[in-house]
Write an enzyme that holds these catalytic residues in place. Structure first.
Site, PDB file in Angstrom:
ATOM      1  N   LYS A  57      27.474   3.952  52.512  1.00 39.34           N
ATOM      2  CA  LYS A  57      26.524   2.882  52.789  1.00 39.34           C
ATOM      3  C   LYS A  57      26.843   1.632  51.958  1.00 39.34           C
ATOM      4  O   LYS A  57      26.804   0.518  52.453  1.00 39.34           O
ATOM      5  CB  LYS A  57      25.108   3.345  52.449  1.00 39.34           C
ATOM      6  CG  LYS A  57      24.552   4.343  53.432  1.00 39.34           C
ATOM      7  CD  LYS A  57      23.183   4.856  53.011  1.00 39.34           C
ATOM      8  CE  LYS A  57      23.286   5.905  51.938  1.00 39.34           C
ATOM      9  NZ  LYS A  57      22.126   6.831  51.906  1.00 39.34           N
ATOM     10  N   ARG A  85      32.785  16.847  50.828  1.00 39.75           N
ATOM     11  CA  ARG A  85      32.221  15.800  51.665  1.00 39.75           C
ATOM     12  C   ARG A  85      33.191  15.491  52.803  1.00 39.75           C
ATOM     13  O   ARG A  85      34.368  15.833  52.754  1.00 39.75           O
ATOM     14  CB  ARG A  85      31.871  14.559  50.870  1.00 39.75           C
ATOM     15  CG  ARG A  85      33.036  13.776  50.300  1.00 39.75           C
ATOM     16  CD  ARG A  85      32.592  12.401  49.755  1.00 39.75           C
ATOM     17  NE  ARG A  85      31.295  12.408  49.113  1.00 39.75           N
ATOM     18  CZ  ARG A  85      30.294  11.578  49.433  1.00 39.75           C
ATOM     19  NH1 ARG A  85      30.429  10.683  50.379  1.00 39.75           N
ATOM     20  NH2 ARG A  85      29.148  11.630  48.812  1.00 39.75           N
ATOM     21  N   GLU A  99      18.688   9.279  50.630  1.00 36.70           N
ATOM     22  CA  GLU A  99      18.081   8.171  49.889  1.00 36.70           C
ATOM     23  C   GLU A  99      17.849   7.079  50.939  1.00 36.70           C
ATOM     24  O   GLU A  99      18.791   6.709  51.644  1.00 36.70           O
ATOM     25  CB  GLU A  99      19.101   7.701  48.856  1.00 36.70           C
ATOM     26  CG  GLU A  99      18.519   6.929  47.725  1.00 36.70           C
ATOM     27  CD  GLU A  99      19.625   6.464  46.765  1.00 36.70           C
ATOM     28  OE1 GLU A  99      19.411   5.431  46.133  1.00 36.70           O
ATOM     29  OE2 GLU A  99      20.677   7.127  46.676  1.00 36.70           O
TER      30      GLU A  99
HETATM   31  P1  ATP Z   1      26.324   7.039  50.391  1.00 34.37           P
HETATM   32  O1  ATP Z   1      27.234   6.877  49.231  1.00 34.37           O
HETATM   33  O2  ATP Z   1      26.974   6.893  51.713  1.00 34.37           O
HETATM   34  O3  ATP Z   1      25.045   6.294  50.253  1.00 34.37           O
HETATM   35  P2  ATP Z   1      24.920   9.276  49.504  1.00 34.37           P
HETATM   36  O4  ATP Z   1      25.500  10.560  49.048  1.00 34.37           O
HETATM   37  O5  ATP Z   1      24.364   8.356  48.505  1.00 34.37           O
HETATM   38  O6  ATP Z   1      25.972   8.566  50.411  1.00 34.37           O
HETATM   39  P3  ATP Z   1      22.410  10.224  50.401  1.00 34.37           P
HETATM   40  O7  ATP Z   1      21.456   9.521  51.274  1.00 34.37           O
HETATM   41  O8  ATP Z   1      22.081  10.351  48.984  1.00 34.37           O
HETATM   42  O9  ATP Z   1      23.813   9.509  50.586  1.00 34.37           O
HETATM   43  O10 ATP Z   1      22.829  11.623  50.994  1.00 34.37           O
HETATM   44  C1  ATP Z   1      22.012  12.538  51.663  1.00 34.37           C
HETATM   45  C2  ATP Z   1      22.742  13.831  51.774  1.00 34.37           C
HETATM   46  O11 ATP Z   1      23.927  13.666  52.552  1.00 34.37           O
HETATM   47  C3  ATP Z   1      23.202  14.347  50.425  1.00 34.37           C
HETATM   48  O12 ATP Z   1      22.886  15.723  50.350  1.00 34.37           O
HETATM   49  C4  ATP Z   1      24.685  14.114  50.407  1.00 34.37           C
HETATM   50  O13 ATP Z   1      25.346  15.065  49.662  1.00 34.37           O
HETATM   51  C5  ATP Z   1      25.046  14.196  51.893  1.00 34.37           C
HETATM   52  N1  ATP Z   1      26.231  13.394  52.178  1.00 34.37           N
HETATM   53  C6  ATP Z   1      26.393  12.079  51.983  1.00 34.37           C
HETATM   54  N2  ATP Z   1      27.624  11.682  52.322  1.00 34.37           N
HETATM   55  C7  ATP Z   1      28.270  12.792  52.775  1.00 34.37           C
HETATM   56  C8  ATP Z   1      29.587  13.049  53.274  1.00 34.37           C
HETATM   57  N3  ATP Z   1      30.485  12.079  53.377  1.00 34.37           N
HETATM   58  N4  ATP Z   1      29.894  14.306  53.642  1.00 34.37           N
HETATM   59  C9  ATP Z   1      28.988  15.284  53.551  1.00 34.37           C
HETATM   60  N5  ATP Z   1      27.737  15.127  53.084  1.00 34.37           N
HETATM   61  C10 ATP Z   1      27.374  13.892  52.690  1.00 34.37           C
HETATM   62 MG    MG Z   2      22.901   7.923  47.518  1.00 31.16          MG
END
Ligand code: ATP
Ligand code: MG
Length: 795
Positions: free
Chosen positions: A275, A265, A38
């Protein structure tokens, strides 16, 4: 924080096993994965795990991985992040080719799918308020109740939905919901909201839309539109899988379609990767920005100098599993050292200088000493000269008037070797009226040049620079951003900033580096002997100023650190004033090199102690290096304990290629030990030796052998029997592989023509077919190469 042990590296993880099975049964034409960030912030180390998994699988199976920006939410996305994310992924070493997508480009198709569902009576416009909907959804113990709009006619729903899109209603007036099951034990299935009205400007679509799809509705469709086969996400989405499948089945996507798989994760101790949680730290000025070198963002790690290979190695070490785990940042540091040990030239820098005068040298005498960039155990060439003269600078902490026990550096009246130079004796200590040491007056022994001992034993070695020739530099020493493993453990009413580590940044303003570094490229990563790995800060060190970041210390100093002069350390947000004190400095002579990754790396120092107590082990270490030609890192690991060394000897008796057996022991065996002692494994060295022999003889592929080893580690058994049981005999020779390749190509004449006309992504299909035809026993890399050869030869 239930399971703190990170899963060790095993041959193949459960996701790769699933993909292998699908390829084996020919379910898909080729593997397609995707990374769907995202664009609302910078990528972090957790994303790196997901990137390595998605791009890694695509590479291994000859498929492709899409980069898709999940930009369906108009309120948060920003173009700045879209660009930064692409830069970070390229830096990490991955390439999406032509497959860059934006979820918002699918809005029209998503709308059409919603119309399909409405026509089938599977979605309806609900005009209740948000509160009413939530309230009617029930609880875990109580089923939901229908709102009064649930039974609207298809015509009315179609009309309202069309008018929602046309902008006739205000935000919140209506939503589109799936008509699924209000009594489902899975709350997400209780008529989830698919679309809401938001009169908001979208950074890509402008004002074209005022209805926006929600994640659960959008994500599965995005995957399906792109022909994704394996949609990998983190564990907290396991309840969402049911709705993922419901939507795709009811919109009419047929098998073989995409499916969702969840993995754990990455949670890193002493840091925060979300983030949402990092943003306040950046915006409040605690950190220099998203690229602050203390941050676990890719931008931060990159600025700090962590090589991308180290992050990929770390992801490999951490692995994927089905249970949540917390990873010690020591693992990332370990991977970083592992890469830098092999690639960083050694030079000398003094972080906290103390003057050392050689009284038996003339004022203007300068001797240029040849100093190799690499230690003996690294087979690389190259050296520079270092000027040796009367006035030198050494590390303040390398001198002690009142030395602790075991101090092997400089003391009054004592001797020490200056690295690459001579042995010096400290004759006199000059102090200021307050008793602070100003300089050491020493004599050098000209007979001890370059390692000649002159009959001395057990003498320590310290680093130094020439006071006159050295370059002044600012050196930034970084440490963990938070002082406790779980920074989100907050005192009452506290916030994250309460847990920041006040010593996460220490700046040494008056450090000196040897003159040779001036000539080098700005992106050279050095080992400053005994103090760690460093490089020039790409932002503040880009101009004339010499500013170095410490990438990582020489060894893990966390936890058993004394804080010399801790009171002097003054650190604040990202613009610290000044400090001149040594922090986190290594003790004693240069430590042994980092060893290969292991489930539980045993400190080299401990191994050295074991060898001192066991002369037989010490003799074996010598023999492994001199007789068998192993690297000293490998020999060090192999002689860490009697049992480990005995295991190696037994393996060697079965398969005499020492380097091969050593690699199995050091890299693979330690990976499957998972914290067990080698004595507790259900098989012995002879079995490992036989497995290495099977690979050597070409009976099993290296890749399949990892599965065999994992199976042996779990259930024991002889490798020959395990190979037969798992059906993993390798497709033995190149001509057999070539025969399969030809058959596959002959079976797909049109696809071959398409490939030759430029549709190169069809390669995945062909690889899949070869794997299917060989029941997964071909080496996919070899298959890929052979296919390419034939495909290109015929064009
Ligand atoms: P955040 O809460 O840090 O914004 P998010 O899951 O919203 O994390 P996205 O940009 O939606 O972040 O994630 C992109 C991809 O990265 C998704 O497929 C998500 O599952 C993966 N991802 C995000 N954080 C982790 C993590 N800590 N470990 C493994 N994969 C992750
Ligand atoms: Mg996200």
């Amino acid at each position: 924080m239930s399971d703190k042990r990170a899963s060790g590296r095993t041959g193949t993880d459960f996701i790769r096993q699933i993909v292998t099975a699908h390829m084996g049964e020919g379910r898909y034409e080729g593997v397609v994965t995707r990374f769907p960030p995202e664009p609302n912030g910078y990528l972090h180390i957790g994303h790196a795990k997901s990137l390595c998994l998605n791009f890694g699988i695509a590479q291994e199976f000859g498929g492709r991985c899409h980069l898709r920006f999940d930009d369906t939410n108009p309120e948060t996305e920003e173009l700045e992040y879209v660009e930064a994310i692409q830069g970070d992924i390229r830096w990490l070493g991955f390439d999406w080719g032509d497959h860059l997508y934006f979820a918002s480009d699918y809005f029209e198709r998503m709308y059409e799918c919603a119309v399909v569902l409405v026509r089938k009576g599977l979605a309806y416009v609900d005009s209740s308020t948000e509160d009413e909907i939530r309230e009617a959804r029930g609880t875990v113990t109580e089923p939901g109740r229908p709102t009064r709009y649930r039974d609207r006619s298809v015509e009315e729903n179609l009309d309202l939905f069309r008018r929602m899109r046309a902008g006739e209603f205000a935000d919140g007036a209506h939503v589109l919901r799936g008509r699924i099951d209000l009594a489902s034990p899975n709350m997400l299935m209780r008529d989830p909201v698919f679309y809401r009205i938001r009169h908001a400007h979208h950074y890509r679509q402008g004002d074209a839309w005022c209805i926006y799809p929600l994640y659960d509705y959008a994500h599965c469709l995005e995957d399906a539109f792109e022909g994704v086969t394996h949609s990998l996400c983190t564990l907290e989405f396991d309840n969402n899988r049911e709705i993922y499948d419901w939507i795709l089945d009811n919109v009419g996507f047929e098998e073989p379609r995409t499916h969702q798989y969840e993995f754990n994760r990455l949670n890193l101790e002493y840091t925060v990767v979300s983030k949402r949680k990092l943003r306040p730290l950046v915006e409040s000025g605690y950190l220099a920005g998203w690229d602050d070198p203390r941050m676990a963002t890719l931008a931060g790690l990159r600025r700090r100098g962590v090589p991308p290979e180290a992050i990929r190695l770390f992801a490999d070490m951490v692995g994927v599993a089905k249970t949540e785990s917390w990873v010690d940042p020591g693992k990332l540091e370990f991977a970083t050292r592992d890469v830098l040990n092999r690639s960083a030239p050694r030079v000398m820098a003094v972080l906290d200088p103390l003057k050392l005068v050689i009284t038996n040298l003339d004022e203007d005498a300068v001797e240029d000493l040849e100093a190799p960039y690499w230690p003996e155990d690294i087979p690389r060439e190259g050296s520079r000269t270092v000027p040796f003269c009367r006035e030198l600078l050494v590390e303040r902490a390398d001198f002690a008037e009142d030395p602790p026990k075991g101090f092997r550096r400089l003391v009054p009246g004592g001797e020490v070797r200056l690295r690459h130079a001579y042995v010096v004796r400290c004759d006199e200590v000059v102090k200021d009226p307050e008793g602070r040491v100003l300089e050491l007056r020493c004599t050098y022994d000209p007979a001890t040049r370059g390692g000649t001992s002159g009959g001395r034993r057990g003498i320590g070695t310290i680093h130094w620079v020439s006071a006159r020739h050295a370059l002044q530099a600012e050196v930034r020493l970084y440490d963990r951003l938070f002082s406790i493993p779980d920074p989100e453990e907050l005192p009452d009413g506290g916030d994250l900033t309460d847990n920041l580590n006040p010593e996460s940044l220490v700046v040494m303003r008056d450090a000196r580096v040897e003159p040779s570094v001036a000539a080098d490229a700005a992106d050279t990563r050095y080992q400053f002997e005994r103090t760690g790995y460093f490089w020039r800060d790409p932002v503040d060190g880009a101009g004339d100023a010499l500013v170095f970041d410490r990438i990582v210390t020489m060894k893990d100093t966390w936890g058993r650190r004394v804080a010399p002069g801790a009171a002097q350390v003054k650190v604040e947000a990202h613009r610290p004033t000044v400090t001149t004190t040594a922090a986190g400095r290594d003790d004693g002579p240069p430590p042994a090199r980092g060893a290969a990754p292991a489930a539980r790396p045993q400190p080299s120092r401990e191994r050295a102690g074991t060898r001192r107590a066991d002369p037989e082990l010490a003799a074996r270490m010598q023999r492994y290096v001199d007789g068998l030609g192993l690297s000293s890192e490998d020999a060090d690991v192999l002689t860490g304990t009697r049992a480990f060394s005995d295991f190696f000897e037994a393996a060697l008796a079965e398969h005499a290629e020492a380097a091969v057996v050593a690699s199995w022991m050091v890299n693979d065996l330690r990976g499957v030990m998972q914290g067990r002692a080698v004595e507790d494994l259900p098989f012995g060295g002879a079995e490992l030796g036989r497995l290495a022999g099977l690979v050597g003889a070409g009976t099993v592929s290296r890749r399949a052998a990892k599965d065999v080893l994992a199976e042996m580690a779990e259930k024991g058994g002889d490798p020959v029997a395990v190979v037969a049981r798992l059906g993993l005999e390798k497709l033995d020779d190149a001509s057999a592989l070539d025969a399969v390749v030809r058959e596959v190509l002959a079976a797909w004449p049109e696809k071959v023509a398409d490939f030759r006309a430029g549709k190169e992504n069809l390669l995945g299909l062909f690889v899949g077919e070869v794997m299917k035809a060989t029941r997964g026993t071909a080496d996919p890399k070899a298959a890929r190469a052979r296919l390419l050869e034939r495909l290109r030869a015929g064009s």
